[in-house]
Write a protein that holds these residues in place. Structure first.
Motif, PDB file in Angstrom:
ATOM      1  N   GLU A 184       0.848  -1.240  -0.042  1.00 44.85           N
ATOM      2  CA  GLU A 184      -0.057  -0.021   0.118  1.00 44.85           C
ATOM      3  C   GLU A 184       0.903   1.339  -0.025  1.00 44.85           C
ATOM      4  N   ILE A 185       0.879   2.119  -0.907  1.00 50.97           N
ATOM      5  CA  ILE A 185       1.686   3.200  -0.976  1.00 50.97           C
ATOM      6  C   ILE A 185       0.742   4.557  -0.710  1.00 50.97           C
ATOM      7  N   ARG A 186       0.919   5.318   0.296  1.00 48.05           N
ATOM      8  CA  ARG A 186       0.012   6.456   0.762  1.00 48.05           C
ATOM      9  C   ARG A 186       1.034   7.586   0.219  1.00 48.05           C
ATOM     10  N   SER A 187       0.541   8.518  -0.207  1.00 45.25           N
ATOM     11  CA  SER A 187       0.935   9.714  -0.604  1.00 45.25           C
ATOM     12  C   SER A 187      -0.116  11.000  -0.699  1.00 45.25           C
ATOM     13  N   GLU A 188       0.306  12.218  -0.578  1.00 45.97           N
ATOM     14  CA  GLU A 188      -0.476  13.470  -0.567  1.00 45.97           C
ATOM     15  C   GLU A 188      -1.369  13.537  -1.904  1.00 45.97           C
ATOM     16  N   LYS A 189      -0.744  13.404  -2.966  1.00 45.37           N
ATOM     17  CA  LYS A 189      -1.133  13.481  -4.279  1.00 45.37           C
ATOM     18  C   LYS A 189      -0.750  12.288  -5.172  1.00 45.37           C
ATOM     19  N   LEU A 190      -1.530  12.241  -6.165  1.00 47.90           N
ATOM     20  CA  LEU A 190      -1.132  10.831  -6.989  1.00 47.90           C
ATOM     21  C   LEU A 190      -1.323  11.590  -8.595  1.00 47.90           C
ATOM     22  N   LEU A 191      -0.335  11.181  -9.285  1.00 49.40           N
ATOM     23  CA  LEU A 191      -0.287  11.458 -10.776  1.00 49.40           C
ATOM     24  C   LEU A 191      -0.434  10.466 -11.698  1.00 49.40           C
ATOM     25  N   VAL A 192      -1.464  10.252 -12.562  1.00 52.92           N
ATOM     26  CA  VAL A 192      -1.675   9.065 -13.179  1.00 52.92           C
ATOM     27  C   VAL A 192      -0.866   9.597 -14.816  1.00 52.92           C
ATOM     28  N   ALA A 193      -0.066   8.734 -15.133  1.00 56.44           N
ATOM     29  CA  ALA A 193       0.714   8.834 -16.483  1.00 56.44           C
ATOM     30  C   ALA A 193       0.564   7.794 -17.333  1.00 56.44           C
ATOM     31  N   SER A 194      -0.635   7.137 -17.699  1.00 58.14           N
ATOM     32  CA  SER A 194      -0.740   5.867 -18.331  1.00 58.14           C
ATOM     33  C   SER A 194      -1.205   6.127 -19.688  1.00 58.14           C
ATOM     34  N   GLY A 195      -0.474   6.985 -20.241  1.00 60.05           N
ATOM     35  CA  GLY A 195      -0.808   6.918 -21.939  1.00 60.05           C
ATOM     36  C   GLY A 195      -1.799   8.061 -22.166  1.00 60.05           C
ATOM     37  N   ARG A 196      -2.062   8.059 -23.361  1.00 62.30           N
ATOM     38  CA  ARG A 196      -2.790   9.140 -24.108  1.00 62.30           C
ATOM     39  C   ARG A 196      -3.733   8.542 -25.000  1.00 62.30           C
ATOM     40  N   LEU A 197      -4.973   9.123 -25.078  1.00 56.82           N
ATOM     41  CA  LEU A 197      -5.988   8.588 -26.118  1.00 56.82           C
ATOM     42  C   LEU A 197      -6.101   9.819 -27.199  1.00 56.82           C
ATOM     43  N   ALA A 198      -6.462   9.335 -28.424  1.00 60.93           N
ATOM     44  CA  ALA A 198      -6.435   9.933 -29.563  1.00 60.93           C
ATOM     45  C   ALA A 198      -7.842  10.919 -29.418  1.00 60.93           C
ATOM     46  N   ASN A 199      -7.603  12.208 -29.732  1.00 64.67           N
ATOM     47  CA  ASN A 199      -8.880  13.039 -29.804  1.00 64.67           C
ATOM     48  C   ASN A 199      -9.884  12.830 -30.954  1.00 64.67           C
ATOM     49  N   THR A 200     -10.601  12.057 -31.099  1.00 61.82           N
ATOM     50  CA  THR A 200     -11.351  11.634 -32.314  1.00 61.82           C
ATOM     51  C   THR A 200     -12.838  11.743 -32.353  1.00 61.82           C
ATOM     52  N   GLU A 201     -13.130  11.657 -31.162  1.00 59.01           N
ATOM     53  CA  GLU A 201     -14.750  11.703 -30.496  1.00 59.01           C
ATOM     54  C   GLU A 201     -14.996  13.113 -31.278  1.00 59.01           C
ATOM     55  N   GLY A 202     -16.434  12.653 -31.592  1.00 56.25           N
ATOM     56  CA  GLY A 202     -17.124  14.232 -32.240  1.00 56.25           C
ATOM     57  C   GLY A 202     -16.618  14.635 -33.607  1.00 56.25           C
ATOM     58  N   LEU A 203     -15.513  13.947 -34.139  1.00 60.10           N
ATOM     59  CA  LEU A 203     -15.011  14.367 -35.342  1.00 60.10           C
ATOM     60  C   LEU A 203     -15.601  14.071 -36.400  1.00 60.10           C
TER      61      LEU A 203
END
Ligand SMILES: Cc1cc2nc3c(=O)[nH]c(=O)nc-3n(C[C@H](O)[C@H](O)[C@H](O)COP(=O)(O)OP(=O)(O)OC[C@H]3O[C@@H](n4cnc5c(N)ncnc54)[C@H](O)[C@@H]3O)c2cc1C
Length: 463
Positions: free
Chosen positions: A258-277
């Motif tokens: 269990e890792i406890r911290s004040e803040k957490l940053l998710v950097a698990s990749g990126r998704l293409a902006n294609t919605e609504g196009l």
């Protein structure tokens, strides 16, 4: 006439800007559509420029800390992140103005609103005041970029659990930060916050961060990170993650840790902006991870529609998005793009920074066999400038073919890596042999001298 263009570019990030400029410089009537209030895309507003501004602050503070014999220095406990990135607003504003004036000077019309493609010759513009315009065009270039991916088990709330778009909106530097994802964005932010004195835990499924890079280079990075408030937990996965409602974000790993911290940053990749196009309407083929598929001309499965930048996937760099934009625009007009696009450097603005171009030792051995590959190294403390600067984790690694003697790749970790790499880039483009670095004079003292020492090492110190 008002609503007809030769080329409509959707998105004003680096890919869109260069597409629009290249088409306009070739005499075409061009419009660029942006849904946000400001031009510039993720590169200017959430990505490259903001993160590098915080990094610059971290480097300045690190230099002050290393000058304890001269300054009596400590970082204020209540320092606000906004203070650390105080210069960001002026950098972003002036850069945005440069983009706008560049587009206007070249006659590109800037249209504000959300674009949807109705068919290869029609773009629908939904303006902010609710009006809708139909614009006819000969060519469409999609440069809509990407956004952070949020895994289902990580409830991003942008307050305790953040992504790369929201991390710089935190008010104060946290005591501790967990970073999920040891890719480029995760490693950059983890090492920057660690240099700012935050206790950082970087977690990744892979045994090492940045698995696509040369292991000797990433080991130096990991050593530096772990010597400066960082912990790397490799070969681990997060089962779930939550804010405990009082003081900490809890990351429960699959092995029970269990890792406890004040803040957490998710950097698990990126998704293409294609919605609504409107991609369903025009039936554009997508790759399995949702990126738009293109051929080597950056043309999609629908003739006349091109796509560039993060929306087409790797390498997802501002630098490459620009080049792709220029190429797509020229291809769409039938103009040649003669320059090589093979030797593209990668720059990772972690602390210490890393950079590479060409192929690394492992790939070279796989391709040519161990007996045909030679490697040379230079620790930055082998050159006078490295000594003067007190660089402890600097390494330049040169990989070459034995016969004929030809440079294959260079990988660097340490101060100046992202600048020094361009010497290697142009040497590769001009097919230089390693001895070139010994037959020419370099400024003294410089870090560039590391090329000379690495070449000497590679040639067995016989030259
Ligand atoms: C934290 C971080 C650090 C980074 N650091 C670096 C770095 O150091 N070096 C580097 O080379 N790269 C870096 N990158 C990557 C770089 O930012 C991207 O590769 C680059 O911005 C991609 O450019 P793009 O033109 O494809 O898209 P973007 O810059 O994302 O721009 C896309 C634009 O399209 C607009 N848009 C989307 N959909 C529509 C629509 N339907 N209608 C109208 N407009 C629309 C968006 O609003 C946006 O403005 C970093 C990224 C992040 C997140």
């Amino acid at each position: 006439m008002e609503d007809f263009y030769d080329c409509i570019v959707i998105g004003s990030g680096p890919g869109g800007q260069r597409s629009a400029l290249a088409a306009a410089k070739s005499g075409k009537r061009v419009a660029i559509i942006e849904r946000e209030r400001e031009l510039g895309g993720a590169c200017v507003h959430q990505g490259t420029i903001p993160s590098k501004t915080l990094r610059e602050a971290a480097l300045t503070l690190a230099k002050l800390k290393n000058s304890a014999h001269v300054f009596d220095f400590s970082l204020r406990k209540d320092i606000e992140v906004a203070t650390l990135i105080g210069r960001m607003e002026s950098v972003v504003n002036s850069y945005t103005k440069v983009i706008e004036s560049d587009l206007e000077t070249n006659g590109v019309d800037i249209l504000k609103g959300r674009a949807r493609i109705r068919d290869p010759q029609t773009v629908v513009l939904h303006e902010v005041d609710g009006r809708t315009k139909f614009i006819n065009t000969q060519t469409i270039i999609i440069a809509t970029g990407s956004r952070p991916r949020h895994p289902e088990n990580i409830p991003v709330d942008h307050e305790h659990i953040l992504d790369s778009d929201s991390i710089l909106s935190i008010l104060y530097l946290p005591e501790s930060l967990t970073v999920l994802g040891g890719g480029v964005i995760g490693s950059e932010y983890a090492s920057i916050f660690a240099m700012l004195g935050v206790k950082v835990t970087l977690i990744d499924r892979e045994p090492h961060p940045l698995m696509f890079l040369d292991k000797e280079i990433t080991s130096k990075f990991k050593n530096h990170f772990e010597a400066n408030n960082g912990t790397y937990l490799g070969s681990r996965s997060v089962a779930k993650c939550y804010w405990d409602g009082a003081t900490a974000v809890v990351a429960e790993l699959e092995d029970g840790t269990e890792i406890r911290s004040e803040k957490l940053l998710v950097a698990s990749g990126r998704l293409a902006n294609t919605e609504g196009l409107g991609l369903d309407d025009v039936k554009l083929a997508l790759a399995p991870r949702g990126h738009i598929k293109v051929n080597d001309q950056y043309e999609t499965s629908m003739p006349g529609i091109y796509a560039v930048g993060d929306v087409i996937g790797r390498p997802s760099l501002a630098s490459c998005s620009m080049e792709q934009g220029m190429r797509a625009a020229r291809n769409s007009i039938g103009l040649s793009t003669p320059r090589t696009f093979d030797e593209v450097p990668i720059g990772i603005y972690s602390v210490p920074e890393m950079s590479g171009v060409g192929i690394d030792e492992a790939t070279a051995i796989e391709r040519y066999g161990a007996q045909n590959v030679v490697v040379g190294r230079c620790d930055f403390n082998q050159v006078a400038r490295g000594q003067i600067m007190g660089i402890k984790d600097g390494l330049l690694k040169m990989v070459a073919l034995k016969e004929p003697s030809e440079l294959l790749g260079v990988f660097i970790v340490g101060d100046g890596a992202t600048e020094l790499i361009h010497i290697a880039q142009f040497s590769l483009i001009h097919k230089a042999a390693p001895k070139t670095f010994l037959e020419n004079v370099m400024n003294f003292p410089t870090l560039a001298e590391a090329y000379r020492i690495a070449a000497l090492d590679l040639l067995g110190w016989r030259y």
